[in-house]
Motif scaffolding. Structure first.
Motif, PDB file in Angstrom:
ATOM      1  N   ASN A   1      -5.437   2.036   0.459  1.00 34.29           N
ATOM      2  CA  ASN A   1      -4.071   2.372   0.088  1.00 34.29           C
ATOM      3  C   ASN A   1      -3.116   1.268   0.533  1.00 34.29           C
ATOM      4  O   ASN A   1      -3.190   0.800   1.670  1.00 34.29           O
TER       5      ASN A   1
ATOM      6  N   ARG B   1     -11.561   0.892  -1.753  1.00 31.67           N
ATOM      7  CA  ARG B   1     -10.167   0.882  -2.212  1.00 31.67           C
ATOM      8  C   ARG B   1      -9.288   1.297  -1.044  1.00 31.67           C
ATOM      9  O   ARG B   1      -9.495   2.358  -0.453  1.00 31.67           O
TER      10      ARG B   1
ATOM     11  N   ALA C   1      -7.090  -7.344  -1.151  1.00 31.96           N
ATOM     12  CA  ALA C   1      -6.852  -5.916  -1.367  1.00 31.96           C
ATOM     13  C   ALA C   1      -5.421  -5.652  -1.822  1.00 31.96           C
ATOM     14  O   ALA C   1      -5.172  -4.788  -2.668  1.00 31.96           O
TER      15      ALA C   1
ATOM     16  N   GLY D   1      -5.785  -4.069  -4.953  1.00 27.60           N
ATOM     17  CA  GLY D   1      -5.967  -2.703  -4.511  1.00 27.60           C
ATOM     18  C   GLY D   1      -7.366  -2.381  -4.042  1.00 27.60           C
ATOM     19  O   GLY D   1      -7.677  -1.264  -3.666  1.00 27.60           O
ATOM     20  N   ARG D   2      -8.282  -3.395  -4.068  1.00 28.57           N
ATOM     21  CA  ARG D   2      -9.655  -3.160  -3.646  1.00 28.57           C
ATOM     22  C   ARG D   2     -10.088  -4.281  -2.701  1.00 28.57           C
ATOM     23  O   ARG D   2      -9.592  -5.390  -2.746  1.00 28.57           O
TER      24      ARG D   2
END
Length: 216
Positions: A88, A86, A76, A80-81
């Protein structure tokens, strides 16, 4: 009142340390006996707490972030995923920090059963005469609006007393030279919440919430 000797980790900024010293001076002038540089196991308790967070908090928190599926922190952070979720980066940062540092401190033997009980006894022994501790809330000044957390290794000193089960009150001490809030936490013996609140009231009257910190 005990003013503990601050440790090299987490590093406390000069401005925060000065604000705590100013608060101790106010309480001394109000009639409290001040014992400075008291030796307490702050760093050890932080490390024990970090190990326990790694063992007990991290797995459930990863599931919450991943929507009932354990989030892959490193994947992640890179993309970002995590799967279809998704996350933060500001939410992932403390998880990544606890994942890495918690594993390290556990490798050195921290986080074993009963360790916090022994440390709690040491804090209580230092408070036999009804003393309170005066400490920073966080090692640095408050962050600016929009800042969540940074993986730079600083932990709030409230963690220690949350883990030990001691009542504490945080009081604003004014603003730093950059206009950012300064504060102090007053820690009392378990069951003596009213003592922490009474000391907090003295500081609140003196500092008026948000006066500017004095210049160097």
């Amino acid at each position: 009142m005990l003013l503990p000797r601050l440790v090299f980790w987490p590093p406390v900024s000069r401005e925060v340390a000065r604000a705590v010293t100013d608060a101790a001076g106010v309480l001394g002038a109000a009639g409290m006996t001040v014992r400075r540089r008291a030796a307490l196991p702050l760093a050890r308790t932080l490390l024990e707490t970090l190990a326990l967070l790694h063992r007990h908090f991290l797995p459930s928190h990863r599931r919450v972030l991943g929507g009932d599926r354990s989030v892959s922190v490193w994947s992640a952070l890179r993309g970002g995923r995590s799967g279809d979720v998704r996350v933060n980066p500001a939410c992932l940062a403390p998880v990544a920090y606890i994942s890495a540092s918690g594993l390290l401190v556990r490798a050195f033997g921290f986080g074993r059963a009963g360790r916090l009980d022994a440390l709690r006894a040491r804090f209580l022994d230092a408070m036999r005469d009804g003393a309170v501790f005066l400490l920073p809330v966080f090692p640095t000044t408050a962050r600016r609006h929009g800042f969540s957390w940074g993986p730079y290794g600083n932990l709030g000193l409230t963690l220690v007393f949350n883990a030990l089960g001691f009542p504490a009150a945080a009081v604003p001490l004014g603003l730093s030279r950059d206009g950012l809030p300064l504060s102090v936490q007053i820690v009392a013996r378990p069951g003596e919440d009213e003592v922490a609140l009474a000391v907090a009231a003295v500081l609140e009257r003196e500092f008026g919430g948000w006066r500017m910190a004095r210049a160097e």
